[in-house]
Design a protein around this motif. Structure first.
Motif, PDB file in Angstrom:
ATOM      1  N   VAL A 106      -5.648   9.975 -24.418  1.00  0.00           N
ATOM      2  CA  VAL A 106      -4.313  10.329 -23.927  1.00  0.00           C
ATOM      3  C   VAL A 106      -4.435  11.318 -22.767  1.00  0.00           C
ATOM      4  O   VAL A 106      -3.726  11.197 -21.753  1.00  0.00           O
ATOM      5  N   TYR A 141     -10.073  10.202 -34.262  1.00  0.00           N
ATOM      6  CA  TYR A 141      -8.724  10.653 -33.903  1.00  0.00           C
ATOM      7  C   TYR A 141      -8.780  11.621 -32.726  1.00  0.00           C
ATOM      8  O   TYR A 141      -7.969  11.521 -31.785  1.00  0.00           O
ATOM      9  N   THR A 187      -2.652   5.955 -32.060  1.00  0.00           N
ATOM     10  CA  THR A 187      -2.636   6.836 -30.887  1.00  0.00           C
ATOM     11  C   THR A 187      -3.252   6.145 -29.685  1.00  0.00           C
ATOM     12  O   THR A 187      -2.689   6.165 -28.577  1.00  0.00           O
ATOM     13  N   SER A 225      -5.818   7.222 -35.401  1.00  0.00           N
ATOM     14  CA  SER A 225      -6.586   7.048 -34.167  1.00  0.00           C
ATOM     15  C   SER A 225      -6.271   5.699 -33.526  1.00  0.00           C
ATOM     16  O   SER A 225      -6.155   5.598 -32.296  1.00  0.00           O
ATOM     17  N   GLN A 228      -0.222   4.607 -26.856  1.00  0.00           N
ATOM     18  CA  GLN A 228       0.047   5.734 -25.960  1.00  0.00           C
ATOM     19  C   GLN A 228       0.847   5.349 -24.725  1.00  0.00           C
ATOM     20  O   GLN A 228       1.716   6.103 -24.262  1.00  0.00           O
ATOM     21  N   THR A 234       3.005   9.324 -30.637  1.00  0.00           N
ATOM     22  CA  THR A 234       2.108   8.345 -31.264  1.00  0.00           C
ATOM     23  C   THR A 234       1.876   8.668 -32.738  1.00  0.00           C
ATOM     24  O   THR A 234       1.759   7.764 -33.568  1.00  0.00           O
ATOM     25  N   PHE A 235       1.834   9.968 -33.065  1.00  0.00           N
ATOM     26  CA  PHE A 235       1.622  10.337 -34.469  1.00  0.00           C
ATOM     27  C   PHE A 235       2.865  10.026 -35.303  1.00  0.00           C
ATOM     28  O   PHE A 235       2.755   9.580 -36.454  1.00  0.00           O
ATOM     29  N   VAL A 251       1.140  12.585 -27.579  1.00  0.00           N
ATOM     30  CA  VAL A 251       0.377  12.725 -28.830  1.00  0.00           C
ATOM     31  C   VAL A 251       1.330  12.820 -30.026  1.00  0.00           C
ATOM     32  O   VAL A 251       1.113  12.182 -31.063  1.00  0.00           O
ATOM     33  N   SER A 283      -9.235   9.644 -29.629  1.00  0.00           N
ATOM     34  CA  SER A 283      -8.019   8.949 -29.182  1.00  0.00           C
ATOM     35  C   SER A 283      -7.074   9.910 -28.462  1.00  0.00           C
ATOM     36  O   SER A 283      -6.392   9.529 -27.501  1.00  0.00           O
ATOM     37  N   VAL A 284      -7.040  11.173 -28.902  1.00  0.00           N
ATOM     38  CA  VAL A 284      -6.225  12.188 -28.223  1.00  0.00           C
ATOM     39  C   VAL A 284      -6.801  12.471 -26.831  1.00  0.00           C
ATOM     40  O   VAL A 284      -6.049  12.622 -25.852  1.00  0.00           O
TER      41      VAL A 284
END
Length: 351
Positions: A25, A18, A294, A291, A298, A329-330, A326, A21-22
């Motif tokens: 972004v 996760y 995201t 993850s 994105q 996506t969450f 972020v 994945s951020v």
């Protein structure tokens, strides 16, 4: 990201996925200043990390089956990723369609040659307008190709075979300044980016296979303090290498630090670290599924936010764009996750 797991839960892997994945972004939203360090320098560890992890658990499954079952497992694995790929292609279809039309309009080639290049790009690299899909395409091809070769060759041999592809990806991205001066090759580099393709993916996937085959050494013979020290050193060296390359204008173009030499030890040791530290996290499953959402959703938020800001004549701060992306996506993950039990036949392909 989609992985095949064994009975043991490695919760740090899920948390790191996760976080990774951020950071992806950040790559697409933070081009300047500290943001560049978070995205185009440190954030590049994410996809190699995903590929190594996927290959590790994939090889675990391969090693437990005979050749007939292995062939079935390869087909099932590729099919599972392909369904994930199709699901997110559909959700991103408005942006993919818009960028695909622009791809054809801006092409200097005829319709047939452009169509061929478009198809080749989709298969080998990524769908225009959906560049992050390269992780899924390279996962499918790497699993199919290396999965079969694994029956007849050692994982170390596969790593050796794929090393030249990794070197090509490095010298076409972070050290691509020389290619800029080479007309025909520069044109090929512009059409097919090796650093975001099967070229890089094969190497990292084989690295995950090597890690599985030699896991005993890392899990038993290397202490945690030593492993932490090596990982921190790899991180420092990665930051130094990428910044030196940027300072001397060595990348092929601005922001093309996709692959560089220290990226593979950094990603490799991060995976080893996550495997070695057995911790239980109550939110690990959430991190694993979030993850995927995201990473693959994105662009929906990045393009939409930029579009509305443009229409409203607003200048959006890069960090605020990253934060909104972020958060968006969450929230999308929470929505999809809440409806998964209600529409299991459809939403099971989202994660």
């Amino acid at each position: 990201m989609k992985t095949i797991r064994n009975s043991k839960q490695y919760d740090l892997i899920d948390l790191s996925k996760y976080i990774g994945s951020v950071f992806v972004v950040f790559i697409h939203t933070l081009p300047d200043g500290i943001g560049e360090q978070l995205g185009n320098v440190i954030g590049r560890f994410a996809v190699p990390f995903f590929l190594i992890v996927s290959a590790y658990f994939y090889t675990n499954k391969l090693s437990k089956n005979d050749e007939g079952d292995r062939n079935r497992l390869i087909i099932q694995y590729v099919a599972r990723i392909f369904r994930l790929y199709l699901f997110w292609m559909i959700l991103n279809s408005p942006f993919i369609l818009y960028n695909s039309v622009n791809y054809f309009r801006s092409s200097t080639f005829g319709i047939w040659k452009t169509s061929l290049l478009f198809v080749l790009s989709c298969v080998y690299n990524a769908v225009p307008g959906y560049g992050i899909s390269w992780y899924l395409t390279t996962s499918m091809f790497s699993a199919a190709i290396l999965g079969r070769l694994y029956f007849k060759h050692s994982s170390l041999s596969l790593l050796f075979y794929t090393l030249p592809f990794f070197l090509i990806s490095v010298f076409s991205s972070t050290y691509g300044s020389l290619i800029r001066k080479m007309g025909p090759i520069a044109q090929l580099r512009a059409l097919f980016s090796p650093a975001n393709s099967l070229f890089a993916g094969l190497f990292f996937f084989s690295l995950g296979m090597v890690l599985f085959d030699h896991r005993h050494f890392w899990m038993v013979h290397v202490s945690k303090p030593v492993l932490i020290s090596i990982t921190v050193l790899a991180l420092i060296c990665s930051i130094v290498e990428a910044n030196v390359a940027i300072h001397y204008n060595l990348p092929y173009a601005a922001g093309t630090t996709d692959q560089y030499f220290m990226l593979f030890p950094l990603s490799f040791f991060l995976v080893v670290l996550c495997l070695k530290f057995q911790v239980k996290l109550l939110f690990a499953k959430i991190c694993r599924k979030a993850s995927t959402v995201t990473y693959l959703s994105q662009f929906i938020f990045i393009f939409s936010i930029k579009f509305f800001c443009m229409k409203l004549n607003l200048n959006i701060n890069q960090y605020f764009l990253a934060l909104l992306t972020v958060a968006g996506t969450f929230i999308l993950f929470l929505i999809l996750n809440s409806f998964e039990k209600k529409f299991p036949r459809f939403l099971k392909y989202a994660f």
